[in-house]
Design a protein around this motif. Structure first.
Motif, PDB file in Angstrom:
ATOM      1  N   GLY A 101      29.974   5.818 -25.092  1.00  0.00           N
ATOM      2  CA  GLY A 101      30.503   4.567 -25.472  1.00  0.00           C
ATOM      3  C   GLY A 101      31.956   4.498 -24.909  1.00  0.00           C
ATOM      4  N   GLU A 102      32.587   3.403 -25.111  1.00  0.00           N
ATOM      5  CA  GLU A 102      34.077   3.345 -24.451  1.00  0.00           C
ATOM      6  C   GLU A 102      34.952   4.023 -25.417  1.00  0.00           C
ATOM      7  OE1 GLU A 102      33.181  -0.422 -21.721  1.00  0.00           O
ATOM      8  OE2 GLU A 102      34.529  -0.664 -23.542  1.00  0.00           O
ATOM      9  N   ALA A 103      34.837   3.646 -26.709  1.00  0.00           N
ATOM     10  CA  ALA A 103      35.751   4.382 -27.825  1.00  0.00           C
ATOM     11  C   ALA A 103      34.968   4.529 -29.180  1.00  0.00           C
ATOM     12  CB  ALA A 103      36.954   3.135 -27.919  1.00  0.00           C
ATOM     13  N   ALA A 104      35.636   5.134 -30.073  1.00  0.00           N
ATOM     14  CA  ALA A 104      35.235   5.541 -31.411  1.00  0.00           C
ATOM     15  C   ALA A 104      36.525   5.442 -32.445  1.00  0.00           C
ATOM     16  CB  ALA A 104      34.634   6.938 -31.179  1.00  0.00           C
ATOM     17  N   VAL A 105      36.122   5.424 -33.731  1.00  0.00           N
ATOM     18  CA  VAL A 105      36.967   5.398 -34.711  1.00  0.00           C
ATOM     19  C   VAL A 105      36.472   6.251 -35.714  1.00  0.00           C
ATOM     20  CG1 VAL A 105      36.311   3.068 -35.298  1.00  0.00           C
ATOM     21  CG2 VAL A 105      38.372   4.063 -36.141  1.00  0.00           C
ATOM     22  N   GLY A 106      37.172   7.213 -36.326  1.00  0.00           N
ATOM     23  CA  GLY A 106      36.529   7.877 -37.441  1.00  0.00           C
ATOM     24  C   GLY A 106      36.928   7.290 -38.884  1.00  0.00           C
ATOM     25  N   PHE A 107      36.280   7.635 -39.821  1.00  0.00           N
ATOM     26  CA  PHE A 107      36.266   7.298 -41.260  1.00  0.00           C
ATOM     27  C   PHE A 107      36.252   8.440 -42.240  1.00  0.00           C
ATOM     28  CE2 PHE A 107      35.607   3.065 -39.017  1.00  0.00           C
ATOM     29  CZ  PHE A 107      36.477   2.371 -39.791  1.00  0.00           C
ATOM     30  N   ALA A 108      36.458   8.033 -43.477  1.00  0.00           N
ATOM     31  CA  ALA A 108      36.298   8.938 -44.441  1.00  0.00           C
ATOM     32  C   ALA A 108      35.176   9.411 -45.013  1.00  0.00           C
ATOM     33  CB  ALA A 108      37.266   8.620 -45.662  1.00  0.00           C
ATOM     34  N   ALA A 131      32.162   4.384 -45.482  1.00  0.00           N
ATOM     35  CA  ALA A 131      33.427   3.796 -45.208  1.00  0.00           C
ATOM     36  C   ALA A 131      33.277   2.994 -43.846  1.00  0.00           C
ATOM     37  CB  ALA A 131      34.679   4.692 -45.289  1.00  0.00           C
ATOM     38  N   ALA A 132      32.432   4.070 -42.726  1.00  0.00           N
ATOM     39  CA  ALA A 132      32.479   3.441 -41.443  1.00  0.00           C
ATOM     40  C   ALA A 132      31.461   2.260 -41.519  1.00  0.00           C
ATOM     41  CB  ALA A 132      31.783   4.606 -40.560  1.00  0.00           C
ATOM     42  N   ILE A 133      30.336   2.234 -42.413  1.00  0.00           N
ATOM     43  CA  ILE A 133      29.524   1.080 -42.497  1.00  0.00           C
ATOM     44  C   ILE A 133      30.014  -0.175 -42.882  1.00  0.00           C
ATOM     45  CG2 ILE A 133      27.463   0.339 -43.607  1.00  0.00           C
ATOM     46  CD1 ILE A 133      26.323   3.416 -43.588  1.00  0.00           C
ATOM     47  N   SER A 134      30.799  -0.029 -43.960  1.00  0.00           N
ATOM     48  CA  SER A 134      31.419  -1.276 -44.763  1.00  0.00           C
ATOM     49  C   SER A 134      32.427  -1.832 -44.122  1.00  0.00           C
ATOM     50  CB  SER A 134      31.704  -0.803 -46.159  1.00  0.00           C
ATOM     51  OG  SER A 134      32.620   0.051 -46.326  1.00  0.00           O
ATOM     52  N   SER A 135      33.298  -0.885 -43.193  1.00  0.00           N
ATOM     53  CA  SER A 135      34.560  -1.306 -42.591  1.00  0.00           C
ATOM     54  C   SER A 135      34.065  -2.075 -41.150  1.00  0.00           C
ATOM     55  CB  SER A 135      35.664  -0.267 -42.169  1.00  0.00           C
ATOM     56  OG  SER A 135      35.959   0.269 -43.421  1.00  0.00           O
ATOM     57  N   THR A 136      32.933  -1.403 -40.698  1.00  0.00           N
ATOM     58  CA  THR A 136      32.337  -2.408 -39.492  1.00  0.00           C
ATOM     59  C   THR A 136      31.983  -3.520 -39.931  1.00  0.00           C
ATOM     60  OG1 THR A 136      31.866   0.038 -38.556  1.00  0.00           O
ATOM     61  CG2 THR A 136      30.698  -1.946 -37.621  1.00  0.00           C
ATOM     62  N   ASP A 173      24.959  -2.825 -29.643  1.00  0.00           N
ATOM     63  CA  ASP A 173      26.404  -2.807 -29.676  1.00  0.00           C
ATOM     64  C   ASP A 173      27.151  -1.942 -30.274  1.00  0.00           C
ATOM     65  OD1 ASP A 173      26.163  -5.416 -28.129  1.00  0.00           O
ATOM     66  OD2 ASP A 173      25.785  -6.431 -30.080  1.00  0.00           O
ATOM     67  N   ILE A 174      26.806  -1.499 -31.386  1.00  0.00           N
ATOM     68  CA  ILE A 174      27.580  -0.729 -32.243  1.00  0.00           C
ATOM     69  C   ILE A 174      26.999   0.609 -32.822  1.00  0.00           C
ATOM     70  CG2 ILE A 174      29.197  -0.372 -34.328  1.00  0.00           C
ATOM     71  CD1 ILE A 174      29.955  -3.386 -33.669  1.00  0.00           C
ATOM     72  N   VAL A 175      27.376   1.680 -32.868  1.00  0.00           N
ATOM     73  CA  VAL A 175      26.441   2.739 -33.177  1.00  0.00           C
ATOM     74  C   VAL A 175      27.433   3.435 -34.475  1.00  0.00           C
ATOM     75  CG1 VAL A 175      25.858   5.359 -32.857  1.00  0.00           C
ATOM     76  CG2 VAL A 175      25.422   3.441 -31.266  1.00  0.00           C
ATOM     77  N   LEU A 176      26.727   3.690 -35.589  1.00  0.00           N
ATOM     78  CA  LEU A 176      27.529   4.242 -36.626  1.00  0.00           C
ATOM     79  C   LEU A 176      26.871   5.498 -37.018  1.00  0.00           C
ATOM     80  CD1 LEU A 176      26.514   0.789 -38.824  1.00  0.00           C
ATOM     81  CD2 LEU A 176      28.931   1.368 -38.028  1.00  0.00           C
ATOM     82  N   ARG A 209      39.838  -1.271 -35.587  1.00  0.00           N
ATOM     83  CA  ARG A 209      41.443  -0.790 -35.564  1.00  0.00           C
ATOM     84  C   ARG A 209      42.406  -1.720 -35.835  1.00  0.00           C
ATOM     85  NH1 ARG A 209      41.931   4.199 -34.166  1.00  0.00           N
ATOM     86  NH2 ARG A 209      40.465   5.327 -33.159  1.00  0.00           N
ATOM     87  N   ASP A 210      42.210  -3.055 -35.525  1.00  0.00           N
ATOM     88  CA  ASP A 210      43.065  -4.122 -35.948  1.00  0.00           C
ATOM     89  C   ASP A 210      43.040  -4.472 -37.295  1.00  0.00           C
ATOM     90  OD1 ASP A 210      45.154  -5.908 -35.437  1.00  0.00           O
ATOM     91  OD2 ASP A 210      43.524  -7.427 -35.216  1.00  0.00           O
ATOM     92  N   LEU A 211      41.593  -4.636 -37.827  1.00  0.00           N
ATOM     93  CA  LEU A 211      41.334  -5.043 -39.230  1.00  0.00           C
ATOM     94  C   LEU A 211      41.305  -4.147 -40.226  1.00  0.00           C
ATOM     95  CD1 LEU A 211      39.082  -8.044 -38.244  1.00  0.00           C
ATOM     96  CD2 LEU A 211      41.082  -8.155 -39.675  1.00  0.00           C
ATOM     97  N   THR A 212      39.936  -3.458 -40.108  1.00  0.00           N
ATOM     98  CA  THR A 212      39.504  -3.022 -41.408  1.00  0.00           C
ATOM     99  C   THR A 212      39.966  -1.431 -41.721  1.00  0.00           C
ATOM    100  OG1 THR A 212      37.489  -2.668 -40.356  1.00  0.00           O
ATOM    101  CG2 THR A 212      37.558  -4.422 -41.995  1.00  0.00           C
ATOM    102  N   LEU A 213      40.188  -0.931 -40.504  1.00  0.00           N
ATOM    103  CA  LEU A 213      40.708   0.797 -40.522  1.00  0.00           C
ATOM    104  C   LEU A 213      42.198   0.671 -41.295  1.00  0.00           C
ATOM    105  CD1 LEU A 213      40.756   3.673 -40.016  1.00  0.00           C
ATOM    106  CD2 LEU A 213      42.104   3.063 -37.681  1.00  0.00           C
ATOM    107  N   PRO A 214      43.186  -0.195 -40.661  1.00  0.00           N
ATOM    108  CA  PRO A 214      44.518  -0.374 -41.428  1.00  0.00           C
ATOM    109  C   PRO A 214      44.494  -1.007 -42.760  1.00  0.00           C
ATOM    110  CG  PRO A 214      44.367  -1.769 -39.710  1.00  0.00           C
ATOM    111  CD  PRO A 214      43.195  -1.212 -39.359  1.00  0.00           C
ATOM    112  N   LEU A 215      43.629  -2.107 -43.035  1.00  0.00           N
ATOM    113  CA  LEU A 215      43.605  -2.825 -44.159  1.00  0.00           C
ATOM    114  C   LEU A 215      42.828  -2.327 -45.190  1.00  0.00           C
ATOM    115  CD1 LEU A 215      43.987  -6.391 -42.470  1.00  0.00           C
ATOM    116  CD2 LEU A 215      45.555  -4.547 -42.877  1.00  0.00           C
ATOM    117  N   LEU A 216      41.645  -1.438 -45.070  1.00  0.00           N
ATOM    118  CA  LEU A 216      40.996  -0.816 -46.258  1.00  0.00           C
ATOM    119  C   LEU A 216      41.352   0.580 -46.246  1.00  0.00           C
ATOM    120  CD1 LEU A 216      37.428  -2.309 -45.651  1.00  0.00           C
ATOM    121  CD2 LEU A 216      39.220  -3.092 -47.316  1.00  0.00           C
ATOM    122  N   GLY A 217      41.688   1.259 -45.140  1.00  0.00           N
ATOM    123  CA  GLY A 217      42.389   2.326 -45.068  1.00  0.00           C
ATOM    124  C   GLY A 217      41.776   3.635 -45.272  1.00  0.00           C
TER     125      GLY A 217
END
Ligand code: PLP
Length: 383
Positions: A74-81, A85-90, A196-199, A228-236
């Protein structure tokens, strides 16, 4: 997957000076101070990209994210707790009230609960379909905002032809997401098949040692930027630096571990075929569908009525009884325990799972010891 994650390259890209370290330092800080006002303001204005605060950015976490992006192509990734958290935030970054979601039957039980208990009350319509329908009905995704997939599914491990589903989705403008925890990037890379998106629940094979709970999302720059703009910072629900360190360590042995899980699973599938009490083996292997290149160690079997399931579960010596999977230790999870789980929206009940089904997580112990344990537990449980 490339032969080994290139840790040195990824470290060099996220750390100004790694000092020659073979492993990422655990950067255990909440905030990152600025040298002067101009640097601080430039960062806040988005003109630079240094870390500000660990809720959204941390070098140890970034090292893991870089390795995951590489592993999944992929081009980029984002880690979750956690995986959840990865599923719901996505999902929350992409769904809006009034949307329709098409979800695979036998989705992971807490994913099903997230749909039913959280998204449906907010006005999202969710329909569940078998893998076959996603593949064969070219109009299933007409008007559908998100196709939520697992291949293979949870519990009964039904695989699907992801490339074909991705083709239908593209025609209808549907965003496709897949939980790839079972296959891991070693055996399946859905982004290369048009998804499109792998979890991932990184708590399973990516960690590999039953010692951490974590999740990760891999996709294009644009999709990851939206999360990264929405649910990573806002759900945290961020990934912690120490967990990221453990996951980076897990990734180094992922491929050899998957090969050993596969060897043991192949042995079980071969021998289970000759066990008269086994009605059905749910364990897709290499080429069961295009793009799936191996068999993981997580499978389920359905027994006939001659097996006393509680007695079977109690008769093991190597296998332990418990939820989760993907670590060293082999585990047994009888479906009837999950069917008995209290609370609303039990997916095993909803999708009609047999009480004679048992999930096996084949770990990394000696395969012959595991098979001997299985055989003796079975003979102790015949009614
Ligand atoms: C465990 C699991 C999850 C949830 O992950 P957590 O890390 O426990 O939150 C999601 N999907 C699948 C397939 C899983 O097995």
């Amino acid at each position: 997957m490339s032969d080994g994650p290139d840790i040195a390259t990824v470290l060099a890209s996220v750390l100004a000076d790694d000092g020659g370290s073979m492993t990422p330092p655990i950067v255990q800080t909440s905030l990152f101070a600025f040298d002067n006002y101009a640097a601080f303001e430039a960062r806040m204005a988005g003109d630079t990209d240094t870390a500000i605060y660990t809720r959204v950015q941390n070098p140890t976490v970034a090292a893991f994210e870089g390795l995951m992006a590489q592993a999944e192509e992929g081009e980029a990734a984002v880690g979750f707790a956690s995986g959840m958290a990865a599923i719901s935030s996505t999902l929350l970054a992409f769904v809006k009230p009034g949307d329709r979601i098409a979800c695979i039957e036998h989705a992971y039980p807490d994913t099903y609960r997230f749909f039913e208990r959280m998204l449906r009350p907010f006005g999202v319509q969710i329909d569940y379909h078998p893998a076959r329908a996603f593949e064969d009905d070219p109009d299933l995704l007409n008007g559908v905002a998100i196709a939520y997939l697992e291949s293979p599914s949870s519990v009964v491990f039904t695989p699907m032809n992801l490339a074909r589903v991705a083709e239908h989705a593209t025609r209808h403008g549907t965003v496709t997401m897949i939980d790839n925890s079972w296959a891991s990037p070693v055996f399946q890379r859905p982004l290369t098949l048009g998804i499109d998106i792998v979890l991932h629940s990184a708590s399973k094979y990516i960690s590999g040692h039953s010692d951490t709970v974590a999740g990760v999302v891999v996709s294009s720059h644009a999709h990851i930027a939206r999360i990264r703009d929405l649910t990573l910072p806002l759900l945290g629900a961020k990934l912690a630096p120490f967990e990221a360190f453990l996951l980076t360590r897990g990734l180094r042995t992922l491929k050899v571990r998957m090969m050993q899980h596969q060897a043991t699973a192949d042995l079980f599938v071969d021998r289970l075929a000759a066990v008269p009490q086994v009605r059905r083996i749910n364990s897709p292997g290499a080429n069961a569908v295009p793009g799936l290149t191996g068999r993981s160690g997580l499978m389920s079997i359905e027994f006939d009525d001659t097996v006393d399931i509680p007695a079977f579960a109690d008769a093991f010596t190597h296998f332990r009884l418990g939820v989760s999977w993907g670590g060293f230790e082999s585990l047994v999870l009888p479906a009837r325990v999950a069917l008995a789980q209290a609370g609303e929206h039990n997916s095993l009940q909803a999708f009609g799972v047999s009480p004679n089904l048992v999930r096996l997580n084949l770990g990394l112990e000696d395969p012959e010891d595991l098979w001997a344990d299985f055989e003796s537990a079975l003979s102790a449980s015949l009614t």
